[in-house]
Every structure is written in C-alpha cells, then in structure tokens.
Motif scaffolding. Structure first.
Motif, PDB file in Angstrom:
ATOM      1  N   UNK A 211       0.937  -1.099  -0.155  1.00  7.76           N
ATOM      2  CA  UNK A 211      -0.011  -0.113  -0.002  1.00  7.76           C
ATOM      3  C   UNK A 211       0.686   1.260  -0.015  1.00  7.76           C
ATOM      4  N   UNK A 212       0.198   2.286  -0.556  1.00  8.40           N
ATOM      5  CA  UNK A 212       0.942   3.570  -0.616  1.00  8.40           C
ATOM      6  C   UNK A 212       0.021   4.797   0.115  1.00  8.40           C
ATOM      7  N   UNK A 213       0.534   5.346   1.259  1.00  7.71           N
ATOM      8  CA  UNK A 213      -0.289   6.252   1.710  1.00  7.71           C
ATOM      9  C   UNK A 213      -0.110   7.958   1.133  1.00  7.71           C
ATOM     10  N   UNK A 214      -1.334   8.434   1.092  1.00 10.16           N
ATOM     11  CA  UNK A 214      -1.246   9.769   0.517  1.00 10.16           C
ATOM     12  C   UNK A 214      -0.821  10.664   1.601  1.00 10.16           C
ATOM     13  N   UNK A 215      -0.683  12.062   1.174  1.00  4.41           N
ATOM     14  CA  UNK A 215       0.031  13.087   2.218  1.00  4.41           C
ATOM     15  C   UNK A 215      -1.001  13.275   3.577  1.00  4.41           C
ATOM     16  N   UNK A 216      -2.224  12.838   3.168  1.00  3.23           N
ATOM     17  CA  UNK A 216      -3.347  13.082   4.073  1.00  3.23           C
ATOM     18  C   UNK A 216      -3.402  11.760   5.115  1.00  3.23           C
ATOM     19  N   UNK A 217      -2.474  10.718   4.830  1.00  5.22           N
ATOM     20  CA  UNK A 217      -2.047   9.512   5.638  1.00  5.22           C
ATOM     21  C   UNK A 217      -3.260   8.713   5.094  1.00  5.22           C
ATOM     22  N   UNK A 218      -4.137   8.851   4.033  1.00  3.93           N
ATOM     23  CA  UNK A 218      -5.204   8.036   3.738  1.00  3.93           C
ATOM     24  C   UNK A 218      -4.586   6.967   2.587  1.00  3.93           C
ATOM     25  N   UNK A 219      -4.801   5.632   2.679  1.00  4.01           N
ATOM     26  CA  UNK A 219      -4.217   4.876   1.726  1.00  4.01           C
ATOM     27  C   UNK A 219      -5.504   4.658   0.543  1.00  4.01           C
ATOM     28  N   UNK A 220      -4.838   5.007  -0.850  1.00  4.52           N
ATOM     29  CA  UNK A 220      -6.070   4.762  -1.620  1.00  4.52           C
ATOM     30  C   UNK A 220      -5.260   4.175  -3.001  1.00  4.52           C
ATOM     31  N   UNK A 221      -3.768   3.942  -2.835  1.00  8.79           N
ATOM     32  CA  UNK A 221      -2.875   3.203  -4.095  1.00  8.79           C
ATOM     33  C   UNK A 221      -2.415   2.322  -3.380  1.00  8.79           C
ATOM     34  N   UNK A 222      -1.665   1.688  -4.549  1.00  5.10           N
ATOM     35  CA  UNK A 222      -0.679   0.381  -4.153  1.00  5.10           C
ATOM     36  C   UNK A 222      -0.109   0.077  -5.428  1.00  5.10           C
ATOM     37  N   UNK A 223       1.345  -0.148  -5.157  1.00  2.24           N
ATOM     38  CA  UNK A 223       2.318  -0.698  -6.133  1.00  2.24           C
ATOM     39  C   UNK A 223       2.400  -2.133  -5.942  1.00  2.24           C
ATOM     40  N   UNK A 224       2.461  -2.822  -7.181  1.00  5.35           N
ATOM     41  CA  UNK A 224       2.573  -4.276  -7.471  1.00  5.35           C
ATOM     42  C   UNK A 224       3.608  -4.761  -8.343  1.00  5.35           C
ATOM     43  N   UNK A 225       4.255  -5.647  -8.160  1.00  8.41           N
ATOM     44  CA  UNK A 225       4.939  -6.664  -9.356  1.00  8.41           C
ATOM     45  C   UNK A 225       4.549  -8.097  -9.593  1.00  8.41           C
ATOM     46  N   UNK A 226       4.480  -8.380 -10.888  1.00  3.30           N
ATOM     47  CA  UNK A 226       4.001  -9.842 -11.206  1.00  3.30           C
ATOM     48  C   UNK A 226       5.050 -10.330 -11.932  1.00  3.30           C
ATOM     49  N   UNK A 227       5.073 -11.745 -11.919  1.00  2.31           N
ATOM     50  CA  UNK A 227       6.180 -12.791 -12.476  1.00  2.31           C
ATOM     51  C   UNK A 227       5.279 -13.876 -12.961  1.00  2.31           C
ATOM     52  N   UNK A 228       5.896 -14.457 -14.002  1.00  2.00           N
ATOM     53  CA  UNK A 228       5.230 -15.848 -14.264  1.00  2.00           C
ATOM     54  C   UNK A 228       5.496 -16.771 -13.442  1.00  2.00           C
ATOM     55  N   UNK A 229       4.547 -17.683 -13.192  1.00  3.33           N
ATOM     56  CA  UNK A 229       4.618 -18.757 -12.153  1.00  3.33           C
ATOM     57  C   UNK A 229       5.678 -19.956 -12.109  1.00  3.33           C
ATOM     58  N   UNK A 230       6.111 -20.068 -13.476  1.00  2.00           N
ATOM     59  CA  UNK A 230       7.110 -21.104 -13.942  1.00  2.00           C
ATOM     60  C   UNK A 230       8.223 -20.497 -13.446  1.00  2.00           C
TER      61      UNK A 230
END
Length: 259
Positions: A211-230
């Motif tokens: 999660x990524x918090x905004x300047x008002x300390x409210x979480x509305x965003x997120x960063x993700x990383x994806x990979x092939x399962x194999x």
C-alpha cells in the motif's frame, strides 16, 4: 451511487450516468457485448439499453456489426484529460520503469475505485506477461494483490463493507472463495505489510503489492510486481523482489500525491 449520497440530487443528470455505466460495462472479460448482455450487466431494460447503445454508436464511442457492440477509439479521449492534467501517472512512470528494469518483471500502480483497483501507470519488464493489463485496466479488489494491499490499512469494519459489496466470482480455480477467506487475505497484508495474489486472477501469474499512503495519511493506492509462476515460487518471488518493491513504494510516497 445512490441519490441520498448526492450533494445536489436535483442537478444530477441520470441519463449521463447511464451512458457512462454502459461504456464501463465493456472490459477485458466483456470486450464485445450484445444488447441483452448490456441490459443484464447494467440492470437496464432492453429498451433503455438499446437507446443508450445506439446513442453512443451515433456519437462514435461504440462500433457495432448489428449484433455485437464494442468500444471505439474515441473512448480514449475520456481518459486523456486525467492523464494529461494529473501528476501521479507521469511522476510515477520513472519509478515503475526502474523497478521493472531492475527486476525484469512487470510493475503497476493502481488506485482504489469503488470495489475495484484501477491501474493508472504500468511498466513491463523484458520478460512480458500475458495478462494484457494496461492503463485503465480494472482489477477486483477482493482477489488482487493491489486490492488487498489498499484494504489492509482500512478499519476491519470498512474492509468487510467493501468486500460485502463486491461480487466474489472466481477468476481462476485458485481464486479465494467466500467473504471470510477474502477478509483473511487482507488481514495477512495488515500483519506482514505486503499482499500476494497467487494465480487467482490468471493462471501462471503471481503478484505482490504494497500500500501507498497519501499526504493526508489515507491509503488509496498500491504498487505491485508480477511474475510468471513457472519462473519462481511465491516464496522465491518475495525473497528476490520484495525489497525492490518496498524501495519503489518509498520513492513513490516521497514524490507522488494521490489526494
């Protein structure tokens, strides 16, 4: 949105809302729709759905072969004002590019939108995925890593409210089943600080998110990383790349405002 929640219900144009709702019924799982499909997905009568579809076709926001309808290139103009006027996607792109290049995986930035996560920036590493995700793609909040990451910082009662309002339809045989199990995945992220999605959205794809918090300390965003399962197990994935995702999250938190 119900009329009781609108600040100026007398000024609300219901037909405009209906037109947007028709457009938003088209997505990756429903790229071409019949009149009956649109009526079912929107809850409108066939007659109302027909008028809306034909109006959008006349305005060149939809194309049709007489049976099926699909979105036209003109719909891209609806997203352009946000991409051109809001700093978050532009400022986040170099951070996502660095993360994707360094890990050779695909990185995404998403924000909470009702019961979904909307991707507003994305960078694909040299090892591309088959998900077909891009800017504007929507992910279910209950079984996506980014959705779980955002919800993990909400109070438990608000988490349950979001999940209860979300259709818990399975995307793959591995998709979490039931409200209690979906809530448990959110609690996992609350406890450990990261969320995961192990082939729940698409077979063969694993993701982790923070999660990524905004300047008002409210979480509305997120960063993700994806990979092939194999390529690696979920444990190997976390061990190899969680630190890089955390660094990217901290960089985004320092330079991007989501308020």
């Amino acid at each position: 949105m119900g009329e009781t929640h609108r600040s100026h219900p007398r000024d609300f144009i219901g037909s405009l809302e209906k037109g947007f709702r028709v457009l938003l019924s088209f997505e990756r799982k429903h790229s071409k729709l019949t009149l009956s499909d649109v009526a079912r997905l929107t809850g409108y009568t066939p007659a109302a759905a027909r008028r809306l579809l034909l109006t959008l076709q006349e305005l060149d926001y939809l194309h049709s072969d007489g049976k099926y309808f699909w979105v036209a290139p003109r719909t891209l103009l609806l997203a352009r004002p946000y991409l051109m006027s809001r700093p978050a996607p532009e400022m986040a792109q170099p951070v996502l590019d660095k993360l994707a290049d360094g890990t050779r995986q695909s990185a995404s930035l998403g924000v909470l939108l009702d019961q979904e996560v909307l991707i507003i920036a994305r960078s694909t590493g040299r090892r591309t995925l088959s998900t077909g995700l891009g800017i504007g793609s929507r992910l279910p909040v209950f079984c996506s890593a980014m959705g779980r990451a955002v919800l993990s910082t909400f109070p438990p009662n608000e988490v349950m409210r979001h999940l209860a309002a979300t259709p818990l339809d399975p995307w793959t045989p591995k998709t979490v089943r039931g409200l209690a199990s979906a809530a448990a995945e959110v609690e996992h992220c609350r406890k450990f600080g990261w969320a995961e999605c192990d082939e729940e959205l698409e077979m063969g794809v694993r993701s982790i998110a923070l999660p990524i918090k905004s300047s008002s300390d409210k979480t509305i965003a997120a960063i993700s990383l994806s990979v092939r399962a194999e390529r690696m197990t979920m444990g190997e994935f976390r061990q190899a790349h969680l630190g890089a995702v955390q660094q990217a999250r901290d960089a985004l938190r320092a330079i991007v405002s989501f308020d």
